[in-house]
Design a protein around this motif. Structure first.
Motif, short mmCIF file in Angstrom:
data_model
loop_
_atom_site.label_atom_id
_atom_site.label_comp_id
_atom_site.label_asym_id
_atom_site.label_seq_id
_atom_site.Cartn_x
_atom_site.Cartn_y
_atom_site.Cartn_z
N GLY A 107 7.43 13.50 -3.01
CA GLY A 107 6.04 13.82 -3.27
C GLY A 107 5.31 13.05 -4.31
N VAL A 108 5.80 12.13 -4.75
CA VAL A 108 5.35 11.12 -5.83
C VAL A 108 4.50 10.27 -5.59
CG1 VAL A 108 7.47 11.73 -7.07
CG2 VAL A 108 7.33 9.36 -5.82
N LEU A 109 4.13 9.84 -4.35
CA LEU A 109 3.25 8.87 -4.17
C LEU A 109 1.87 9.35 -3.93
CD1 LEU A 109 5.06 7.32 -1.12
CD2 LEU A 109 4.92 6.34 -3.34
N PRO A 110 0.90 8.47 -4.40
CA PRO A 110 -0.59 8.75 -4.57
C PRO A 110 -1.27 8.99 -2.89
CG PRO A 110 -0.40 6.56 -5.09
CD PRO A 110 1.04 7.08 -4.97
N ARG A 111 -2.48 9.67 -3.32
CA ARG A 111 -3.10 9.67 -1.83
C ARG A 111 -4.26 8.82 -1.85
NH1 ARG A 111 -1.31 13.25 1.45
NH2 ARG A 111 0.06 14.81 0.70
N TRP A 112 -4.72 8.51 -0.61
CA TRP A 112 -5.80 7.42 -0.12
C TRP A 112 -7.03 8.35 -0.28
CZ3 TRP A 112 -7.58 2.86 1.04
CH2 TRP A 112 -8.58 2.59 2.00
N ASP B 121 0.76 -1.23 0.05
CA ASP B 121 -0.06 -0.07 0.09
C ASP B 121 0.93 1.50 -0.10
OD1 ASP B 121 -2.03 2.12 0.33
OD2 ASP B 121 -3.17 0.96 1.91
N LEU B 122 0.96 2.00 -1.16
CA LEU B 122 1.69 3.28 -1.33
C LEU B 122 0.82 4.65 -1.23
CD1 LEU B 122 4.09 1.91 -4.08
CD2 LEU B 122 4.67 1.92 -1.81
N ARG B 123 -0.44 4.43 -0.87
CA ARG B 123 -1.14 5.39 -0.67
C ARG B 123 -1.28 6.25 0.57
NH1 ARG B 123 -6.25 1.64 -2.09
NH2 ARG B 123 -5.21 0.48 -0.30
N ILE B 124 -0.72 7.45 0.46
CA ILE B 124 -0.61 8.34 1.76
C ILE B 124 -1.94 8.37 2.24
CG2 ILE B 124 0.06 10.49 2.44
CD1 ILE B 124 1.90 10.92 -0.09
N GLY B 125 -1.80 8.15 3.76
CA GLY B 125 -3.00 8.32 4.45
C GLY B 125 -3.75 7.15 4.51
N SER B 126 -3.62 5.98 3.91
CA SER B 126 -4.38 4.85 3.97
C SER B 126 -4.02 4.25 5.26
CB SER B 126 -3.90 3.98 2.63
OG SER B 126 -4.33 2.49 3.31
N PRO B 127 -4.92 3.27 5.84
CA PRO B 127 -4.58 2.98 7.14
C PRO B 127 -3.74 1.89 7.34
CG PRO B 127 -7.05 2.17 6.40
CD PRO B 127 -6.42 3.36 5.44
N THR B 128 -3.47 1.29 5.98
CA THR B 128 -2.47 0.15 5.77
C THR B 128 -1.18 0.81 5.06
OG1 THR B 128 -3.60 -0.74 4.01
CG2 THR B 128 -3.99 -1.62 5.87
N PHE B 129 -0.71 2.19 4.90
CA PHE B 129 0.20 2.84 4.03
C PHE B 129 1.64 1.99 4.82
CE2 PHE B 129 3.72 5.63 4.08
CZ PHE B 129 3.61 5.81 2.65
N GLY B 130 2.26 1.41 3.37
CA GLY B 130 3.49 0.96 4.09
C GLY B 130 3.50 -0.79 4.23
N ARG B 131 2.17 -1.25 4.45
CA ARG B 131 1.99 -2.56 4.63
C ARG B 131 1.78 -3.42 3.41
NH1 ARG B 131 -2.33 -2.42 9.11
NH2 ARG B 131 -1.56 -0.74 10.41
N HIS B 132 2.12 -4.59 3.48
CA HIS B 132 2.07 -5.64 2.29
C HIS B 132 1.19 -6.90 2.57
CE1 HIS B 132 5.39 -7.21 4.95
NE2 HIS B 132 4.79 -8.52 4.40
N HIS B 133 0.98 -7.50 1.19
CA HIS B 133 0.04 -8.71 1.46
C HIS B 133 0.79 -9.59 0.30
CE1 HIS B 133 -3.29 -11.17 1.44
NE2 HIS B 133 -3.05 -11.49 0.36
#
Length: 192
Positions: free
Chosen positions: A182-187, A87-99
């Motif tokens: 500043g290249v990552l997308p937003r949640w 999860d690369l979406r800034i503001g996501s509850p799982t930002f930086g986590r993986h599956h």
């Protein structure tokens, strides 16, 4: 077809119901109507691409800037791969986590990856082929690459030897660098 949520909001593992007989097996690789019920919106393919990889090839972590954004529906059509989404979406509850999951040709499993979620895989055998069904066509200059070995992400590739990688993937920035640039997308929770 079973569509199960993953640990990343908006990402789903799709497992088809196989119909085997003496000739082999048949299954539906994607059902837009069933995906739409789960997603609450249509998934309209705009491009289909394939990559073929030797054993121990690592590709990723990749996503696409928003706009244009890009949903991916990935399937392994030959061989097997260890697939990781981040999860690369800034503001996501799982930002930086993986599956992590395994996709292989025999199971027919697919992974639905929403916009802003990074994707990568390592081929588990020679001649592994992955199919990407995408919601947008390729636009040069919109791809976001993240270092698959970023210690902050600590992705469990389970490699036993040095992987084969492109120079572009080897040179990709870590998550903190991409965030600072500043290249990552937003949640956008309302679309998840």
């Amino acid at each position: 077809m079973r569509i199960a949520a993953t640990s990343i909001p908006g990402a789903y593992l799709v497992t088809p119901e196989q119909l085997p007989d003496e000739r082999g097996a048949f299954w539906e690789g994607m059902r837009a109507d069933q995906l739409e019920k789960v997603l609450g919106e249509p998934f309209v393919p705009r491009q289909i691409s394939y990559s073929v990889s030797r054993r121990n090839t690592l590709r990723g972590i990749h996503t696409v800037a928003i706009p244009p954004g890009q949903v991916k529906y990935v399937s392994c059509v030959r061989g097997a791969l260890r697939d990781i989404i981040v999860d690369l979406r800034i503001g996501s509850p799982t930002f930086g986590r993986h599956h992590v999951c395994t996709l292989d040709a025999s199971s027919g499993r697919s992974l639905y990856i929403p916009e802003g979620v990074g994707h990568g895989f390592v081929a588990l055998g020679d001649d592994t082929c992955i199919c990407y069904v995408m919601s947008t066509v390729y636009e040069p200059g919109t791809q976001i690459d993240i270092d698959p070995f970023d210690p902050e992400l600590a992705l469990p590739w389970e490699l036993t030897e040095e992987p084969l990688m492109s120079p572009k993937d080897r040179a990709a920035p870590g998550l903190a660098q991409a965030l600072a640039a500043g290249v990552l997308p937003r949640w956008h929770q309302e679309t998840q």
